[in-house]
Each structure stands twice: as C-alpha cells, then as structure tokens.
Motif scaffolding. Structure first.
Motif, mmCIF file in Angstrom:
data_model
loop_
_atom_site.group_PDB
_atom_site.id
_atom_site.type_symbol
_atom_site.label_atom_id
_atom_site.label_comp_id
_atom_site.label_asym_id
_atom_site.label_seq_id
_atom_site.Cartn_x
_atom_site.Cartn_y
_atom_site.Cartn_z
ATOM 1 N N VAL A 218 -9.835 -10.237 7.262
ATOM 2 C CA VAL A 218 -10.029 -11.029 6.048
ATOM 3 C C VAL A 218 -11.135 -10.403 5.201
ATOM 4 N N ALA A 219 -10.831 -10.149 3.927
ATOM 5 C CA ALA A 219 -11.808 -9.598 2.988
ATOM 6 C C ALA A 219 -11.552 -10.174 1.614
ATOM 7 N N HIS A 220 -12.574 -10.158 0.775
ATOM 8 C CA HIS A 220 -12.344 -10.558 -0.614
ATOM 9 C C HIS A 220 -11.666 -9.425 -1.372
ATOM 10 N N ALA A 221 -12.345 -8.304 -1.525
ATOM 11 C CA ALA A 221 -11.820 -7.189 -2.321
ATOM 12 C C ALA A 221 -11.120 -6.188 -1.409
ATOM 13 N N PRO A 222 -9.858 -5.862 -1.675
ATOM 14 C CA PRO A 222 -9.098 -4.987 -0.776
ATOM 15 C C PRO A 222 -9.334 -3.501 -1.038
ATOM 16 N N TYR A 223 -10.566 -3.071 -0.829
ATOM 17 C CA TYR A 223 -10.862 -1.635 -0.939
ATOM 18 C C TYR A 223 -10.211 -0.902 0.231
ATOM 19 N N GLN A 224 -9.782 0.314 -0.021
ATOM 20 C CA GLN A 224 -9.015 1.045 0.978
ATOM 21 C C GLN A 224 -9.812 1.289 2.255
ATOM 22 N N ARG A 225 -11.126 1.505 2.140
ATOM 23 C CA ARG A 225 -11.921 1.769 3.348
ATOM 24 C C ARG A 225 -11.863 0.576 4.299
ATOM 25 N N VAL A 226 -11.852 -0.637 3.735
ATOM 26 C CA VAL A 226 -11.822 -1.840 4.558
ATOM 27 C C VAL A 226 -10.433 -2.034 5.165
ATOM 28 N N LEU A 227 -9.400 -1.820 4.361
ATOM 29 C CA LEU A 227 -8.038 -1.934 4.886
ATOM 30 C C LEU A 227 -7.806 -0.939 6.009
ATOM 31 N N ASP A 228 -8.351 0.277 5.860
ATOM 32 C CA ASP A 228 -8.223 1.283 6.921
ATOM 33 C C ASP A 228 -8.939 0.837 8.191
ATOM 34 N N GLN A 229 -10.114 0.244 8.046
ATOM 35 C CA GLN A 229 -10.858 -0.219 9.224
ATOM 36 C C GLN A 229 -10.098 -1.331 9.944
ATOM 37 N N PHE A 230 -9.598 -2.298 9.196
ATOM 38 C CA PHE A 230 -8.824 -3.369 9.813
ATOM 39 C C PHE A 230 -7.603 -2.803 10.546
ATOM 40 N N THR A 231 -6.899 -1.879 9.890
ATOM 41 C CA THR A 231 -5.670 -1.337 10.464
ATOM 42 C C THR A 231 -5.963 -0.539 11.727
ATOM 43 N N THR A 271 2.843 -6.568 1.136
ATOM 44 C CA THR A 271 3.267 -5.189 1.341
ATOM 45 C C THR A 271 2.817 -4.751 2.726
ATOM 46 N N TYR A 272 3.120 -3.521 3.091
ATOM 47 C CA TYR A 272 2.577 -2.915 4.309
ATOM 48 C C TYR A 272 1.449 -1.959 3.943
ATOM 49 N N TRP A 273 0.354 -2.030 4.693
ATOM 50 C CA TRP A 273 -0.704 -1.028 4.579
ATOM 51 C C TRP A 273 -0.565 -0.069 5.758
ATOM 52 N N GLU A 274 -0.531 1.231 5.479
ATOM 53 C CA GLU A 274 -0.299 2.233 6.513
ATOM 54 C C GLU A 274 -1.537 3.100 6.705
ATOM 55 N N GLY A 277 -0.861 5.945 11.506
ATOM 56 C CA GLY A 277 0.396 5.674 12.169
ATOM 57 C C GLY A 277 0.734 4.212 12.358
ATOM 58 N N ARG A 278 -0.101 3.311 11.879
ATOM 59 C CA ARG A 278 0.178 1.882 11.982
ATOM 60 C C ARG A 278 0.520 1.312 10.607
ATOM 61 N N SER A 279 1.407 0.336 10.573
ATOM 62 C CA SER A 279 1.777 -0.379 9.353
ATOM 63 C C SER A 279 1.473 -1.854 9.559
ATOM 64 N N VAL A 280 0.651 -2.414 8.690
ATOM 65 C CA VAL A 280 0.185 -3.785 8.851
ATOM 66 C C VAL A 280 0.513 -4.582 7.588
ATOM 67 N N PRO A 281 1.087 -5.775 7.708
ATOM 68 C CA PRO A 281 1.316 -6.606 6.526
ATOM 69 C C PRO A 281 -0.002 -6.925 5.817
ATOM 70 N N LEU A 282 -0.005 -6.711 4.512
ATOM 71 C CA LEU A 282 -1.168 -6.971 3.665
ATOM 72 C C LEU A 282 -0.751 -7.949 2.584
#
Length: 326
Positions: A218-231, A271-274, A277-282
C-alpha cells in the motif's frame, strides 16, 4: 489578396477563435461545476484468494481532498457503507484544508466501523499552494519548502483512524485476519515527499504455508521504485492513488500526466506491474477529489473502487478478463 478577401479571412479567424474560446469555457465550467462532483464506483474482480475462501470485498479510497463546504462529497461518501466491504484501504490525501478533519471523519464514520488500513499522502501533511498549472506537464510537481506554515492537522486524523481500529501502515507492516484469510500488509510513507522506507512484509508471510496468506502493498504515490520493492518482496496485490487518473484527460486518449514516474496509461485502473519476472495486480485509484486550488476534472470522473477478491481458479477454469497486461 484584396481588402475584402482579407476582411473575410479575418472574420473567419475571429469566429474560429471565439468558438474555441467558448468550447474551452464550456469545458472548464463542466469540469469544475459538474464532472468533479460526479462521484462513481469502479468495480473490479480479482481471482487471487487461496482456494476454498469466500469472496473478500476491499473498498479502496484515495485522494478525497476534503475541504469545508464540499456537501455533495460529504453526502456521497456515507452511501459506500451499503456496499458492506470487508476491508477499507485508504491510500491518502484525505485533507485539503485545516478545517477538514471533522467533515472527513463525519463522512467516513460508518466505514470506520469496518476493518481498515491507511497510508498518508502529501496533502494529508501540508495544505496545497497555488502553482503554474502547466508545470505539471514537465514532470512530477516540486514540493515547496514552507512546510511549517502549511501543516495540516494530520495527527488528529491519524489518531481518529487509529481509535476506530484502522491500522497505520506508514513505513510499517502488519498482518490481520479478515474472514478466514490472513492479509499481510506493508506500506510506505508518501513517496512523492521521498519519505518512503520499505520494511518488507511481516515475518512468516513467505513461509511454506504462504497459500493461506495474501500479501498487499500500500502506497499513496505509485513511483516505480516502490512498486518494484513491493513486487520483489512478494506482493500479491498493490494499491495506490495520487495520480487523480490524470485529472484533466483527453477523451479517447486518456491521461497526459501522472504526477510521478508511472506511465500515463496506468494513471487509473487495474493493470499488472512486472518486475524481476513477477507480475502483480496494481490498482491505481483516480481518487474522489482534487486540490481545492485546482477544482476541475475533465474526462476523468472521481471514483471509489470496490475490489472483489475471489479464489484462484482451479485447473481448467478460465480466469475472468479485465486486467491489462503491461
């Protein structure tokens, strides 16, 4: 070109200019007086629960940007209780004014009886300031440094959320049980303010019995660095807001900006965040409000999102369509 032909061309140009100005004015009036108050519900379904579980309804709220006098918003929010969600996830930017805490809490009172989690956004901490609107087209907005004079009563809001039982995920992780599913959360402080510090998911959420778990970032702003860390950390679902869906969009094209480094085609929706090698619903919510200093939406209606999580299909079953592949 003779004088009469020149005058005719000038008259035509003048009419075109007046027509363009009238169309622009009409669009502004529509966006500021009508569309920004056309609150709606986007519904999505995701087959990501462990097998055998009953469906789980998550209400995703974001970017309410409450201010005194926003009566239509204050009347609409309590209606969401009728959805009977199992969980509320609030991804920040609840405030837009120092006097907004009471109307916000009054509007969310019924939903605060439901289990919930939250993270803050920059406009929970600080009131907005006037900016050149065209500066948003050049990249993520810069935060001014006069923070002290613009601080909002976010501590009061967080205390009220906590008293109601909502869990603060500001650079924290925690697990809760909803129904018969253990939900493992990790959250970050607002990446737009560069306050995010990823702490990973709770211990044990990647263990051998992880089939009984669901990991949600869970994050407010979906910056790519954070999405990568979650994934990379094993998230099964990521929830964010901040983008306002682009706020002022071009019909048939979509968002021009996201106010972060997220691609514009991901400005709203599921969408999916990739990554690795992992794809996660975003799910990125377009949010329910705007800064009170930029009260307009065009081709981008405000929204809450109801995510219905369902069990993973068994072998041979067809996964429902709806997710856009990145």
């Amino acid at each position: 070109m003779d004088a009469e032909a020149l005058r005719a061309r000038l008259r035509t140009a003048g009419k075109l200019a007046l027509g363009a100005a009238a169309a622009g004015g009409a669009a502004f009036v529509y966006g500021s007086a009508i569309e920004r108050n056309l609150f709606g519900l986007r519904e999505e379904s995701l087959p990501i629960l462990p097998a055998g579980q009953r469906p789980l309804k998550i209400l995703h709220l974001s970017d309410i940007h409450m201010a005194p006098g926003q009566l239509l918003k204050q009347k609409w929010l309590p209606r969401l209780v009728a959805l009977e969600p199992d969980l509320v996830v609030n991804t920040g930017d609840n405030l837009s004014h120092r006097q907004a805490v009471k109307p916000l809490l009054d509007s969310l009172a019924g939903l605060m009886d439901v289990p919930g989690v939250f993270v803050p956004g920059s406009n929970d901490y600080y009131a907005p300031v006037l900016k050149n609107p065209f500066s948003y087209l050049t990249g993520p907005s810069k935060q001014p440094k006069d923070y002290g004079s613009r601080e909002l009563p976010w501590r009061e809001m967080h205390a009220a959320f906590g008293t109601a039982g909502w869990i603060d995920l500001t650079n924290r992780n925690q697990s809760i049980v909803v129904g018969r599913v253990r939900l493992d959360f990790t959250g970050v402080d607002d990446p737009h303010l560069q306050r995010d510090r990823y702490v990973g998911f709770p211990n044990g959420s990647s263990s051998a019995d992880s089939a009984a778990h669901l990991r949600i970032g869970v994050a407010h702003a979906p910056y790519q660095r954070v999405l990568d860390q979650f994934t990379a950390g094993g998230a099964d679902l990521i929830l964010a807001g901040h983008t306002h869906g682009g706020q002022v969009c071009i019909p048939g094209y979509g968002a021009l900006i996201t106010n972060c480094d997220l691609p514009t085609w991901r400005a709203r929706g599921l969408t999916y965040w990739e990554h690795q090698g992992r794809s996660v619903p975003l799910n990125v919510s377009a949010g329910l409000g705007t800064s009170r200093l930029a009260p307009i939406r065009f081709a981008c209606r405000p929204e809450a999102v109801l995510l219905t999580l369902t069990p993973t299909p068994s072998a041979g079953e067809v996964t429902p369509p709806g997710l856009r592949l990145g």
